[in-house]
Design a protein around this motif. Structure first.
Motif, PDB file in Angstrom:
ATOM      1  N   SER A  36      48.081  38.907  62.413  1.00  0.00           N
ATOM      2  CA  SER A  36      49.162  38.302  61.626  1.00  0.00           C
ATOM      3  C   SER A  36      48.785  38.437  60.156  1.00  0.00           C
ATOM      4  N   THR A  37      49.757  38.768  59.328  1.00  0.00           N
ATOM      5  CA  THR A  37      49.479  39.022  57.919  1.00  0.00           C
ATOM      6  C   THR A  37      50.248  38.052  57.033  1.00  0.00           C
ATOM      7  N   ILE A  38      49.559  37.480  56.049  1.00  0.00           N
ATOM      8  CA  ILE A  38      50.198  36.607  55.049  1.00  0.00           C
ATOM      9  C   ILE A  38      50.288  37.393  53.749  1.00  0.00           C
ATOM     10  N   ARG A  39      51.487  37.810  53.401  1.00  0.00           N
ATOM     11  CA  ARG A  39      51.689  38.584  52.168  1.00  0.00           C
ATOM     12  C   ARG A  39      52.430  37.803  51.087  1.00  0.00           C
ATOM     13  N   SER A  40      53.172  36.779  51.470  1.00  0.00           N
ATOM     14  CA  SER A  40      53.952  36.036  50.479  1.00  0.00           C
ATOM     15  C   SER A  40      53.046  35.067  49.722  1.00  0.00           C
ATOM     16  N   PRO A  41      53.015  35.142  48.393  1.00  0.00           N
ATOM     17  CA  PRO A  41      52.113  34.291  47.602  1.00  0.00           C
ATOM     18  C   PRO A  41      52.657  32.877  47.456  1.00  0.00           C
ATOM     19  N   PRO A  42      51.781  31.912  47.170  1.00  0.00           N
ATOM     20  CA  PRO A  42      52.246  30.554  46.874  1.00  0.00           C
ATOM     21  C   PRO A  42      53.085  30.553  45.600  1.00  0.00           C
ATOM     22  N   PRO A  43      53.973  29.568  45.436  1.00  0.00           N
ATOM     23  CA  PRO A  43      54.808  29.511  44.235  1.00  0.00           C
ATOM     24  C   PRO A  43      53.971  29.398  42.965  1.00  0.00           C
ATOM     25  N   MET A  44      54.475  29.976  41.876  1.00  0.00           N
ATOM     26  CA  MET A  44      53.883  29.880  40.534  1.00  0.00           C
ATOM     27  C   MET A  44      52.583  30.676  40.390  1.00  0.00           C
ATOM     28  N   ARG A  45      52.141  31.362  41.439  1.00  0.00           N
ATOM     29  CA  ARG A  45      50.908  32.137  41.333  1.00  0.00           C
ATOM     30  C   ARG A  45      51.175  33.424  40.554  1.00  0.00           C
ATOM     31  N   LYS A  46      50.256  33.783  39.647  1.00  0.00           N
ATOM     32  CA  LYS A  46      50.401  34.988  38.827  1.00  0.00           C
ATOM     33  C   LYS A  46      49.332  35.997  39.213  1.00  0.00           C
ATOM     34  N   PRO A  47      49.647  37.310  39.158  1.00  0.00           N
ATOM     35  CA  PRO A  47      48.616  38.318  39.421  1.00  0.00           C
ATOM     36  C   PRO A  47      47.514  38.242  38.363  1.00  0.00           C
ATOM     37  N   THR A  48      46.290  38.466  38.777  1.00  0.00           N
ATOM     38  CA  THR A  48      45.161  38.460  37.852  1.00  0.00           C
ATOM     39  C   THR A  48      45.123  39.779  37.084  1.00  0.00           C
ATOM     40  N   ILE A  49      45.075  39.696  35.756  1.00  0.00           N
ATOM     41  CA  ILE A  49      44.964  40.900  34.934  1.00  0.00           C
ATOM     42  C   ILE A  49      43.539  41.416  35.043  1.00  0.00           C
ATOM     43  N   SER A  50      43.398  42.673  35.438  1.00  0.00           N
ATOM     44  CA  SER A  50      42.075  43.248  35.701  1.00  0.00           C
ATOM     45  C   SER A  50      41.757  44.347  34.699  1.00  0.00           C
ATOM     46  N   TYR A  51      40.520  44.340  34.202  1.00  0.00           N
ATOM     47  CA  TYR A  51      40.018  45.370  33.304  1.00  0.00           C
ATOM     48  C   TYR A  51      38.809  46.030  33.948  1.00  0.00           C
ATOM     49  N   VAL A  52      38.834  47.349  34.049  1.00  0.00           N
ATOM     50  CA  VAL A  52      37.694  48.100  34.576  1.00  0.00           C
ATOM     51  C   VAL A  52      37.198  48.997  33.448  1.00  0.00           C
ATOM     52  N   GLN A  53      36.055  48.635  32.857  1.00  0.00           N
ATOM     53  CA  GLN A  53      35.570  49.332  31.673  1.00  0.00           C
ATOM     54  C   GLN A  53      34.051  49.414  31.678  1.00  0.00           C
ATOM     55  N   GLU A  54      33.529  50.304  30.835  1.00  0.00           N
ATOM     56  CA  GLU A  54      32.085  50.410  30.696  1.00  0.00           C
ATOM     57  C   GLU A  54      31.553  49.170  29.980  1.00  0.00           C
ATOM     58  N   PHE A  55      30.343  48.772  30.351  1.00  0.00           N
ATOM     59  CA  PHE A  55      29.743  47.543  29.832  1.00  0.00           C
ATOM     60  C   PHE A  55      29.691  47.563  28.306  1.00  0.00           C
ATOM     61  N   GLU A  56      30.142  46.434  27.678  1.00  0.00           N
ATOM     62  CA  GLU A  56      30.137  46.320  26.216  1.00  0.00           C
ATOM     63  C   GLU A  56      30.065  44.840  25.840  1.00  0.00           C
ATOM     64  N   GLU A  57      29.109  44.483  25.020  1.00  0.00           N
ATOM     65  CA  GLU A  57      28.883  43.079  24.656  1.00  0.00           C
ATOM     66  C   GLU A  57      30.086  42.471  23.955  1.00  0.00           C
ATOM     67  N   SER A  58      30.752  43.233  23.102  1.00  0.00           N
ATOM     68  CA  SER A  58      31.880  42.693  22.343  1.00  0.00           C
ATOM     69  C   SER A  58      33.011  42.247  23.270  1.00  0.00           C
ATOM     70  N   LEU A  59      33.202  42.959  24.380  1.00  0.00           N
ATOM     71  CA  LEU A  59      34.246  42.583  25.334  1.00  0.00           C
ATOM     72  C   LEU A  59      33.880  41.288  26.051  1.00  0.00           C
ATOM     73  N   ILE A  60      32.588  41.100  26.344  1.00  0.00           N
ATOM     74  CA  ILE A  60      32.136  39.854  26.966  1.00  0.00           C
ATOM     75  C   ILE A  60      32.383  38.687  26.017  1.00  0.00           C
ATOM     76  N   THR A  99      46.463  45.374  41.835  1.00  0.00           N
ATOM     77  CA  THR A  99      46.375  44.093  41.136  1.00  0.00           C
ATOM     78  C   THR A  99      47.479  43.126  41.523  1.00  0.00           C
ATOM     79  N   GLU A 100      48.432  43.576  42.337  1.00  0.00           N
ATOM     80  CA  GLU A 100      49.541  42.705  42.710  1.00  0.00           C
ATOM     81  C   GLU A 100      49.068  41.603  43.647  1.00  0.00           C
ATOM     82  N   LEU A 101      49.798  40.483  43.667  1.00  0.00           N
ATOM     83  CA  LEU A 101      49.502  39.424  44.624  1.00  0.00           C
ATOM     84  C   LEU A 101      49.720  39.944  46.043  1.00  0.00           C
ATOM     85  N   GLY A 102      48.818  39.571  46.935  1.00  0.00           N
ATOM     86  CA  GLY A 102      48.932  40.000  48.321  1.00  0.00           C
ATOM     87  C   GLY A 102      48.431  41.406  48.571  1.00  0.00           C
ATOM     88  N   SER A 103      47.499  41.887  47.738  1.00  0.00           N
ATOM     89  CA  SER A 103      47.003  43.259  47.867  1.00  0.00           C
ATOM     90  C   SER A 103      45.852  43.391  48.841  1.00  0.00           C
TER      91      SER A 103
END
Length: 1004
Positions: free
Chosen positions: A511-535, A673-677
């Protein structure tokens, strides 16, 4: 004129000729035309933006809604440039400079001086649509755009240029682009419209006074690429697929014949197939033989599973479960409701033990499904256990269960936590194990200690396994021993490839749960090379809005180095650590202290991957992300975004340590990055790692030949052919006759077996369950005869209830999910969502005289029959079996089997939705096949309706049961014969080796 025709009439002359359209419009016009044509074909086409080639902006607002991947690694493996790598920078720079100079020269030649120097929208579009350099090649934006195509029927395909795809007829190819070309095959209506339009064009030319030779030249262009009229020469949107010896154009409405190539070693490019020749057909035939053998194994496993029995849970206790569900403070999502019903059906309405996987995103409500299952087990007087991979997660589950059903609640269940430090040689450990063995503990929550050899339960009814992918092979083997004839409920956001494949092939209930709870937002994801300024930027932003951060490293040895880095950037930062080698209970204490808001950053290893739920923490930084598995990365990202605030996840990697597979894992995190991925992530993991071994048979090589998707489709087809009568099984039927006639919804006060007949409560409950879930009416008769021998003659009250049990057995066999009366006509309607004409033809062919029972009519809606109107088959009348069985729609051709799969999925959804309805008006009756017993409500008196229904339903239900049993036995025998052949061949090979050694000719 509609919008589609307007688009074509306006822009088709440009699209079909060399005359230029303004550059700011060309791209959009062609896309709109392709989308509109696809829509006319009943297909939804969406053009997907290409991945960003340039570096992404650091402005969060600019990237807030940006769903494009920001990951573009350059990897060097064994001194060779990988297929992710770009061409030499010198060549790229040289080409770019030449192109720029040409562009500047063109601009100087064609531009017109104006008073304003402001950039117009058209100029902006021109820049956006300008060609770009990708892998050292000049590439237009359209050539980079992917497509997402699908239909209402359920199939979908998402590919980008360069992706490898599999066409069922032509084999493995490479998707290039979408194109517009004149249709080669017109429908009768299109052909009539084209002829009519051409006559109109000729008449218009004659009215204009054109010469005959000029008109003749125009007539000769009809149907060619020079014919730019959208009605005279209709266009088609095609997908261009490149093969080693040809290019194939696939119509957009036939895109379901394509699937992405996945074989478990995605780092290796597959060889493109040849369109000419028999190589692809031979490969498919070899795979088909493999899938038939695999299908026999699967069906043999089904038959073996059906022989396993355990006492089902009592349906009269479901009132208590519903009362308990009211303590859930959130409104369940539609997918959660479906999971609740699936688990209830498994535990209450099936005699074989449950083995169900609940696959749902982190924070989507899998735990609530488990909570209700745990409660059901204890409410039925049996124990339950919850197994978690880490102490942190086990402690969280323990606290949540205590709040919902512990000693301080109205339920007063005894809940225990078996944690580290409570081994069988310690005093606490011995005492707790003794309490569990004696049945004093209702629910025990624990980690791997639950799997230890010294663990014994009094009457274990349910084992729930959370985050199944975290347990190894040895633990799962131990689980098999513990769970023999015990219900098992497994929870996972990202099931391992083998588990996912078992689910997709139907071996394991899912059984699969794909529908997200109300008001939930997708998490913005960044995939980048390590850099102190970004941290620095990430932590500053989170602290500025009053939040907290997670900082995760892959090794305990890297914690001190990471803390030194954080203290150097933020001297006043409050940091606390958590890892698996801390003193017992220290990690849980530190996580709890962090949750109370006493610290700014929780610096941890993967110990926080599961069980940490802190809504105030909405930023996670993962260092050396290339060292983590895909499931772990996805679980870590799920630690944030558990409130209505926007969450951020940073995956920092080091290019020097990237491998092909780690790059693909990070690419997946950037893309999905979408909810329910979660299910998509698991599919991508399957694509990267492969499925391994299933049922002890090595089939990964066969999957690589045709791609995993086509392999699974061929496996399902083989299973369906071996099953023969593939009528979907209904776990329970809902009878809505007046006065509760025919219902078996008994409670504690009104049981099916009177107390005076079987006085012992446990024995009575056991016998009720046997009768309630009897697989056939013949089995029910055997049970009744055993009662007569043991307890005496059947009382009148029980005889009436037995008739209802016989009715429900027939209903389940025929796939009937809901029964009720049509008040206006008095007809009895018995809806069977999974019934198809081929099923009824096969059943009727086995009945006397080859005709359906008199008084039992069947109606098939037009979409399931072979005419424009609903098809009604009258009971008692001879039917043309050849017409039903010989329908070309269900031939051995390719796409027809997809239709069957879609039908079955749709039918099972409808069956689940009818379980708790109170009236026929609550479900769709007219849209699905249904049996009709005319006049049952008016001509048959109350109390005799069950008898009337049994009279017409018993014959076909017996046919179904016998056919299904025969199919199971046939598959079982075939699997046993093949095993014997393989054993004989193995023994023969070993004997030959032994003889060779004896003769001194051993082969090495």
């Amino acid at each position: 004129m509609d919008s589609f025709a307007h688009i074509l009439c306006t822009f088709l002359p440009y699209l079909m000729s060399s005359d230029p359209i303004p550059s700011s419009s060309t791209h959009y016009v062609e896309i709109e035309t392709k989308v509109a044509i696809a829509k006319q074909s009943g297909v939804t086409l969406t053009m997907l933006e290409p991945a960003d080639i340039s570096a992404s902006s650091d402005n969060d607002e600019d990237n807030k809604d940006n769903k494009k991947s920001n990951f573009n690694p350059t990897i060097s493996v064994a001194g060779k440039s990988s297929w992710f790598a770009n061409e030499a920078d010198e060549m790229k720079i040289d080409l770019e400079s030449k192109f720029q100079s040409l562009k500047d020269q063109s601009t100087d030649d064609t531009s017109t001086p104006t008073a304003s120097t402001t950039t117009t929208a058209a100029e902006s579009n021109d820049k956006e649509e300008a060609p770009r350099f990708v892998n050292g090649k000049l590439t237009s934006r359209e050539q980079l755009m992917g497509i997402s195509v699908g239909s209402a029927g359920g199939w979908s395909l998402e590919v980008f240029p360069g992706d490898f795809v599999v066409h069922r007829k032509y084999g493995i190819g490479r998707y290039e682009k979408t194109v517009l070309k004149p249709k080669t095959k017109l429908t009768d209506e299109e052909r009539e419209d084209a002829e009519s339009r051409r006559k109109e064009i000729i008449n218009e030319l004659m009215k204009d006074g054109r010469q005959l030779d000029e008109i003749q030249r125009i007539v000769e262009t009809f149907g060619t690429e020079k014919d730019t009229d959208p009605i005279s020469n209709p266009l088609s949107t095609l997908l261009e697929i490149a093969y080693s010896d040809a290019v194939v154009h696939v119509p957009i409405d036939k895109a379901y014949r394509l699937s992405r190539y996945r074989a478990g070693d995605a780092a290796i490019k597959p060889r493109l197939s040849r369109v000419k020749g028999e190589a692809w057909s031979k490969a498919k035939r070899k795979v088909e033989v493999s899938t038939v053998q695999m299908a026999e194994d699967v069906l043999a496993l089904y038959a073996t599973r059906e022989t396993l029995n355990r006492p089902p849970f009592n349906p009269s206790k479901e009132k208590k479960v519903k009362e308990f569900s009211k303590s859930f403070k959130f409104e369940p999502t539609p997918d959660q409701f479906k999971c609740f019903d699936d688990v209830e059906n498994d535990m209450v309405w099936r005699s074989r033990p449950m083995d169900r996987l609940i696959c749902g995103d982190v924070g989507f409500g899998k735990t609530e499904v488990a909570m209700r299952a745990l409660f059901r087990s204890v409410a039925n007087g049996r124990q339950a256990a919850l197994l978690a991979p880490t102490g942190v997660l086990a402690a969280q589950h323990y606290r949540n269960i205590m709040k919902r059903m512990g000693e301080d609640t109205d339920h007063e269940f005894n809940i225990a936590l078996l944690k580290g430090g409570m081994g069988k040689n310690t005093k606490k450990g011995r005492e707790l194990r003794a309490d569990i063995a004696e049945g004093k503990v209702d629910i025990v929550v624990g980690t791997h200690a639950l799997l230890s050899n010294g663990m014994a339960f009094n009457d274990l009814g349910l084992l729930t396994v959370d985050e199944e992918q975290r347990f190894g092979v040895n633990q799962k083997e131990r689980l098999k021993l513990i769970c023999n004839c015990v219900d098992v409920l497994t929870l996972s956001a990202t099931p391992i490839p083998r588990t996912l494949q078992m689910s997709l092939s139907g071996i394991r209930d899912t059984s699969t749960i794909r529908s997200p709870p109300p008001m939930r937002k997708p998490t913005i994801s960044y995939v980048q090379e390590f850099e102190e300024s970004l941290i620095r930027d990430a932590i500053e932003r989170e602290l500025a809005r009053g939040g907290q951060c997670y900082y995760v490293v892959p090794r305990i040895s890297q914690l001190e180095e990471a803390e030194t880095l954080l203290k150097r950037i933020f001297p006043e930062l409050r940091v606390i650590q958590a890892h698996g080698r801390m003193a017992r209970g220290k990690a849980e204490e530190n996580v709890a202290a962090f949750a109370e808001g006493n610290h700014d950053v929780l610096l941890a290893t993967t110990v926080i991957e599961n069980g940490v739920d802190i809504p105030r923490t909405n930023t996670i930084i993962i260092q050396n992300a290339q060292a983590f598995g895909m499931s772990t990365l996805y679980q870590l990202r799920g630690r944030v975004g558990r409130s209505d605030l926007q969450a951020y996840a940073y995956f920092f990697h080091k290019n020097d340590f990237l491998t092909e597979q780690s790059a693909q894992r990070l690419q997946a995190m950037a893309d999905l990055t979408e909810l329910g991925s979660g299910f998509d992530v698991a599919n991508r993991d399957l694509e990267i790692r492969g499925a391994g071994s299933l049922l002890g048979t090595e089939q990964s090589g066969m999957a690589a030949r045709v791609g995993f998707d086509l392999y699974m489709r061929m496996l399902k087809k083989s299973m369906r052919q071996l099953r023969g009568l593939d009528l979907p099984v209904v776990p329970r039927s809902n009878v809505l006759l007046p006065g509760g006639e025919g219902s078996i919804e008994w409670d504690d006060e009104t049981t099916s077996i009177p107390e005076s007949y079987i006085k012992d409560a446990k024995e009575r409950s056991k016998e009720e369950s046997l009768a309630r879930l009897a697989e056939s009416t013949q089995r029910l008769v055997e049970i009744t005869n055993a009662w007569k021998d043991t307890y005496g003659s059947i009382p009148a009250e029980l005889q009436s209830n037995l008739k209802s049990l016989h009715l429900h057995t027939c209903l389940r066999q025929l796939g009937i999910d809901v029964v009720g009366l049509d008040e206006s006509t008095g007809d009895c309607i018995l809806r069977s969502p999974g019934l198809r004409p081929r099923h009824w033809a096969m059943i009727c062919s086995k009945l006397p005289k080859g005709s359906p029972p008199k008084g039992l009519d069947v109606i098939f809606p037009a979409r399931f029959s072979f005419s424009e109107d609903d098809t009604e088959i009258t009971g008692g009348q001879k039917i043309d079996l050849k017409e039903l069985l010989g329908n070309p729609k269900y031939s051995d051709d390719d796409e027809e089997w997809d239709a069957l799969d879609e039908e079955e999925v749709e039918a099972m959804k409808e069956i689940s939705s009818a379980a708790n309805v109170k009236d026929l008006s609550e479900v769709d009756i007219d849209g699905y096949p249904r049996f009709i017993v005319k006049g049952l409500g008016k001509s048959v008196k109350k109390g005799s309706r069950v008898d009337a229904l049994l009279k017409v339903l018993l014959p076909p239900s017996k046919v179904v049961f016998k056919k299904q049993q025969k199919d199971k036995e046939k598959a079982k025998v075939a699997a046993e014969l093949r095993e014997k052949r393989e054993l004989i061949a193995k023994q023969k090979k070993e004997q030959e080796k032994l003889n060779s050694r004896r003769m001194g000719y051993a082969q090495y």
